[in-house]
Design an enzyme around this catalytic site. Structure first.
Site, PDB file in Angstrom:
ATOM      1  N   PHE A  79       5.474  18.950  21.682  1.00  0.00           N
ATOM      2  CA  PHE A  79       4.057  19.319  21.611  1.00  0.00           C
ATOM      3  C   PHE A  79       3.712  20.046  22.898  1.00  0.00           C
ATOM      4  CE2 PHE A  79      -0.462  18.971  22.289  1.00  0.00           C
ATOM      5  CZ  PHE A  79      -0.941  19.420  21.069  1.00  0.00           C
ATOM      6  N   ASP A 128       7.497  21.014  31.087  1.00  0.00           N
ATOM      7  CA  ASP A 128       6.097  20.865  30.702  1.00  0.00           C
ATOM      8  C   ASP A 128       5.659  19.463  31.111  1.00  0.00           C
ATOM      9  OD1 ASP A 128       3.674  20.363  29.475  1.00  0.00           O
ATOM     10  OD2 ASP A 128       4.217  21.280  27.557  1.00  0.00           O
ATOM     11  N   LYS A 178      -4.182  19.138  32.296  1.00  0.00           N
ATOM     12  CA  LYS A 178      -4.836  17.847  32.104  1.00  0.00           C
ATOM     13  C   LYS A 178      -5.321  17.221  33.404  1.00  0.00           C
ATOM     14  CE  LYS A 178      -2.868  16.852  27.566  1.00  0.00           C
ATOM     15  NZ  LYS A 178      -4.050  17.286  26.837  1.00  0.00           N
TER      16      LYS A 178
END
Length: 410
Positions: free
Chosen positions: A150, A235, A264
């Site tokens: 994801f 990531d 984030k």
């Protein structure tokens, strides 16, 4: 600390959810709670009921809701200047890039806003580096990715997703990606060719259910990519910035990738901030006009991110994630013998808990926990994810775990 009892008949909640359903696209399926305020690890809904946040905005809220250091940093910058666009320099940009590069042990930063933007930036960077530096023939650059990944939901990113919900009906898809099983080094080695410019991986797959790769896998990926002149892109949007007990999840295997993709928690749950961080040899391939973002690296984002970096430098949050994470996994591990939980995975203050499908779906368990004042989120049918803010107290964490045991009848 127990939540306040519910008050009223929840008509405000019902009205707001109904209005949301009527006027917003149904691209999410949130739990039926409407948050009004939040502080630390707790959120309060429009009816006045308090909930323990055990999701932390998918790690965007690592430092908790309304963290005073971050709020004060934002307030101070709001009084000065919030946006210039990159058409001009501003006085927070150089410090932000310098400090973030140093935190990562890298040389250069390319700031963006969202995680998906940062992943797109990493893809563009790797391709351009492949053509300009490695010498891959034009139009032939390929990137190896992992199944069940994801990385976001843009059209390019869903082109290499294996999740039918993320991918279906959004074609035609962007070419240039090779998908291999996560954690399978032999498959990865076979997929790398002379046209491969990068391997893009999550050090821990979050959306897939907090999947931790086999021990030694990341180190072997690092070795392989060096040998084959391929960029290793990590990531760390969810796994980075303290969540696993280290600043970066790659550190658990002593691995330094060629490129970090961050987001984030970099914005402290205050503003969206993301970045690609790498060497001059990699990010130096860009020239003016080839990539950018109106809001990327804006003064407000830089001010908040600088405070995040300063907080991470203390090591306090990494230590909390380590200590509370050990406690979390010890307690969750006891549930695997109850017949209700089939597996627990994760690292630090991050866990994926697989519920026996015979007992209930992840959504059903999440709703039952919500009714008891605890907020988690399901994924992939029978899995719930637990990722509380790193500022959570042991008392509150234990209370939340007690509610999970009660819901599971354990």
């Amino acid at each position: 600390m127990t939540p306040s009892p519910a008050t009223g008949d929840r008509t405000a909640t019902e009205s707001l959810i109904r209005s949301s359903d009527e006027h917003s696209a149904h691209n999410y399926h949130p739990l039926p709670i409407v948050v009004a305020t939040a502080d630390g690890a707790w959120m309060t809904d429009v009816e006045g009921r308090r909930y323990l946040d055990m999701l932390a905005g998918y790690s965007a809220l690592n430092f908790g809701h309304g963290n005073r250091r971050l709020i004060e940093a934002a307030k101070a910058q709001l009084e000065r200047v919030t946006l210039t666009s990159r058409a001009f320099h501003h006085d927070r940009f150089a410090e932000f890039c310098t400090e973030l590069a140093e935190l990562c042990g890298m040389e250069m930063v390319l700031p963006m806003n969202t995680g998906a933007e940062a992943v797109e930036t990493a893809v563009k960077t790797a391709r351009k580096w492949g053509y300009r530096v490695k010498g891959v023939p034009d139009g032939r650059a390929r990137i190896v990715v992992a199944a069940d990944n994801f990385h976001g939901r843009t059209t390019t990113i869903v082109s290499f997703s294996t999740d039918p919900e993320a991918r279906a009906d959004f074609g035609p898809y962007t070419p240039g990606f090779d998908i291999v099983p996560y954690g399978d080094l032999a498959a990865l080695r076979e997929a790398v060719t002379e046209d491969t410019v990068a391997v893009l991986l999550e050090p821990i797959q979050g959306e897939a259910g907090v999947l931790v790769p086999p021990a030694g896998y990341l180190g072997a990926v690092r070795k392989l990519t060096r040998e084959r002149e391929v960029l290793f892109i990590a990531d760390e949007i969810q796994s980075g910035l303290g969540r696993t007990g280290r600043t970066f999840a790659c550190e658990h295997e002593g691995v330094v990738p060629d490129m970090y993709v961050l987001g984030k928690a970099l914005g402290g749950g205050v503003v969206p901030v993301s970045a690609v961080v790498s060497s001059k040899a990699v990010l130096g391939v860009f020239r003016p006009g080839e990539h950018g973002s109106t809001f990327g690296g804006n003064p407000l984002a830089c001010a908040v991110a600088l405070e995040v970096i300063a907080m991470l430098r203390t090591g306090e949050f990494q230590q909390r994630a380590t200590e509370l994470g050990e406690h979390l996994h010890a307690e969750l591990g006891l549930l695997t013998g109850t017949g209700r939980v089939t597996e627990v995975r994760g690292r630090g203050l991050w866990a994926g808990v697989d519920i026996d499908p015979a007992y209930g779906t992840g959504r059903e368990i999440s709703e039952k926990l919500m009714d008891r004042g605890v907020l988690v989120k399901d994924t992939h049918g029978s899995t719930i994810r637990i990722a509380p803010p790193l500022v959570i107290s042991k008392e509150d964490l234990d209370w939340g775990l007690d509610q999970l045991r009660t819901v599971l009848g354990a």
